[in-house]
Design a protein around this motif. Sequence first.
Motif, PDB file in Angstrom:
ATOM      1  N   MET A   1      72.204  84.767  38.256  1.00 58.37           N
ATOM      2  CA  MET A   1      70.802  84.858  37.850  1.00 58.37           C
ATOM      3  C   MET A   1      70.295  86.290  37.760  1.00 58.37           C
ATOM      4  SD  MET A   1      68.720  81.967  39.849  1.00 58.37           S
ATOM      5  CE  MET A   1      69.408  82.358  41.438  1.00 58.37           C
ATOM      6  N   HIS A   2      69.662  86.615  36.657  1.00 59.54           N
ATOM      7  CA  HIS A   2      68.916  87.863  36.653  1.00 59.54           C
ATOM      8  C   HIS A   2      67.539  87.573  37.256  1.00 59.54           C
ATOM      9  CE1 HIS A   2      66.650  86.711  33.066  1.00 59.54           C
ATOM     10  NE2 HIS A   2      67.792  86.292  32.554  1.00 59.54           N
ATOM     11  N   ASP A   3      66.804  88.625  37.562  1.00 60.83           N
ATOM     12  CA  ASP A   3      65.608  88.461  38.391  1.00 60.83           C
ATOM     13  C   ASP A   3      64.542  87.562  37.764  1.00 60.83           C
ATOM     14  OD1 ASP A   3      67.023  90.088  40.000  1.00 60.83           O
ATOM     15  OD2 ASP A   3      65.654  91.798  39.949  1.00 60.83           O
ATOM     16  N   GLN A   4      64.330  87.702  36.442  1.00 59.42           N
ATOM     17  CA  GLN A   4      63.292  86.878  35.804  1.00 59.42           C
ATOM     18  C   GLN A   4      63.651  85.400  35.846  1.00 59.42           C
ATOM     19  OE1 GLN A   4      64.258  89.780  34.719  1.00 59.42           O
ATOM     20  NE2 GLN A   4      62.742  90.813  33.438  1.00 59.42           N
TER      21      GLN A   4
END
Lengths: 128, 134
Positions: free
Chosen positions: A21-24
Amino acid sequence: MERIPILRMGSYLLVTVQVDMHDQLAQQLQEDLAVKIVQTGARGVLLDISALELVDSFIGRMIGNIAATARVLDVATVVVGMRPAVAITLVELGMSLPGVQTALNVELGMELLRDRLEETVFNDHFPE
Amino acid sequence: MTISRSESLPIRSSGDVVVIRQRVRSAAEDVRFSIVGLTKLVTAASELARNTLVYGGGGNMLLEEVHESGRTGLRLTFADNGPGIADIALALKDGYTTGQGLGLGLGGARRLSDEFHIDSAPGKGTTVCITRWK
């Protein structure tokens, strides 16, 4: 936009995180889950992170926030499937996820949620 | 110390942070880190890459495979030209943050590494260099 799917299983919601997962994406999941809890009237959330090879402080915070938000909405969350290396790293990082209920796998997590639900029903019928 | 491999990666977006995690993971697999050692290094890289992005306004990471007295390790250097850190000791303290994070990134990355160096001053940007040996 890319999103992590939230599946409904009876009175529970099942979230299986299968991507790095990326942060957004992590932030989006927090919001989506809160909305879904209210929409469906779910009684429990099962968050399966067995595919996650890394939980850093951002993702750890997301897990804590999901559990806290669900709790405020009177819903129990169980985080299942954390890999041993991830658990060791997370503790060394300084995050032991206080207030987050965990279980080794989906089956045990489901059992935990069921027990909790039965307890609630019992207490409602036979108040002290 | 000898360097047998070196690669520079940009840190401009949260997608780049994910790429950095993947590149560090594959380098750690190549030199056969243990699964715990690998997870610790990738997690430290993720924390520092995010710091470079969020606090440093972006920058880059240099990934190097290093050899010294018969042992192999990976050295990661994160550099930005951001505002820099006035009080490094304070920035390393758990729970301290100037942003919206938990304040675990820098101190956590230090605990997850075997060697940790930070060089920063106001207006001079920040460079953090970590090494983890196999």
